[in-house]
Enzyme design. Sequence first.
Site, mmCIF file in Angstrom:
data_model
loop_
_atom_site.group_PDB
_atom_site.id
_atom_site.type_symbol
_atom_site.label_atom_id
_atom_site.label_comp_id
_atom_site.label_asym_id
_atom_site.label_seq_id
_atom_site.Cartn_x
_atom_site.Cartn_y
_atom_site.Cartn_z
ATOM 1 N N ASP A 169 -3.203 -55.183 34.899
ATOM 2 C CA ASP A 169 -3.858 -53.908 34.681
ATOM 3 C C ASP A 169 -2.761 -52.984 34.400
ATOM 4 O O ASP A 169 -2.040 -52.748 35.527
ATOM 5 C CB ASP A 169 -4.706 -53.547 35.966
ATOM 6 N N LYS A 233 -9.750 -48.911 31.945
ATOM 7 C CA LYS A 233 -10.003 -48.741 33.103
ATOM 8 C C LYS A 233 -9.778 -47.345 33.621
ATOM 9 O O LYS A 233 -8.759 -46.481 33.185
ATOM 10 C CB LYS A 233 -9.100 -49.662 34.064
ATOM 11 N N LYS A 269 -13.996 -50.609 33.317
ATOM 12 C CA LYS A 269 -13.504 -51.151 34.703
ATOM 13 C C LYS A 269 -13.605 -49.477 35.585
ATOM 14 O O LYS A 269 -12.335 -48.892 35.443
ATOM 15 C CB LYS A 269 -12.316 -51.854 35.001
#
Length: 333
Positions: A169, A233, A269
């Site tokens: 991430d 995300k 996400k």
Amino acid sequence: AKHTALPLPTDLLDGVCISANSLAEHCRWGTRRYRLDSETANSSNDGKLYRLGWLLKAASLIDLTTLAGDDCPSNVVRLCHKARRPFAFAVLDKLEFEHGIDKDELHTAAVCLYPYQLAAAKSALDQIGASNRIRLACVATGFPSGQYGLESRLAEIRWAVEQGANEVDIVINRTLALQGRWSDVYEEVRAMREACGPSVCLKTILGVGELAAYETVYKASLVCMYAGADFIKTSTGKESVNATLPLSLVMLRAISEFHARTGRRVGFKPAGGIRTAADALDYLHLVQFALGPDWLQPNLLRIGASSLLGEIEKSAFRLLIGRDATAGDLPMA
């Protein structure tokens, strides 16, 4: 193989204009059906099963996260055990014997932590036989700010991959996004995609609460997807504003446009501030509303959270056991 970068279309970011009022209205519609069904269902057995099914789905999509400065192997190992057995034994027994659900299939999608803790997490997942079930994710690239030189951020990714990360991430440089330097954002994310290699999932964190405008969030989403992101995300969880339904819908609309243009499916996400079971189900239904039921799978939807799983467990306990759980009922909460 994961996604690779595509050329950035010259007209991609022209004429982007987003109505806040329209977003709010669509968010209400996107979650309204679920809320009505839940209200109708609360008193019926079928309704309880309906809600239970959504709770189990939400649990299966969680990236169970610890990103604390005092993380150490003991709490990382505990996190991995919780990811593998997300519900109390009383709940698991009810699910298995009364509803025919294989308790071995119940687990979170991944654990997510700092790169330094990857070795401890990998060892723990190996020891409990969960390495083939639960993905090993970590944050990188100067998390949470991203305010570091590109070479050091790329080195972080490479080291994380060497340590066994299945997913990374990364955080984009919000300075570049706020300045409208989209070609620079694209080139940085493309380099991060290459640093991950062909088999590691790249999730790009936009830091939506710091991007100032819905249009900027939309543009950042598209640029990251063209640069090769497998997921986009919302947040690091460290900003003052994290995931919200309107900001998420902006990103979901970008995913829809990217899919229409390229045929590629990119995951979503939301992370930060999703603390209750009701919060999680709102996001699941918003994704279903915007992208369809095919996106409600771990390869296309994750929820970044630390405390959410415990709240889902309490809700499932209440539905199945018929009372609120005590601290002794949930020893791993």
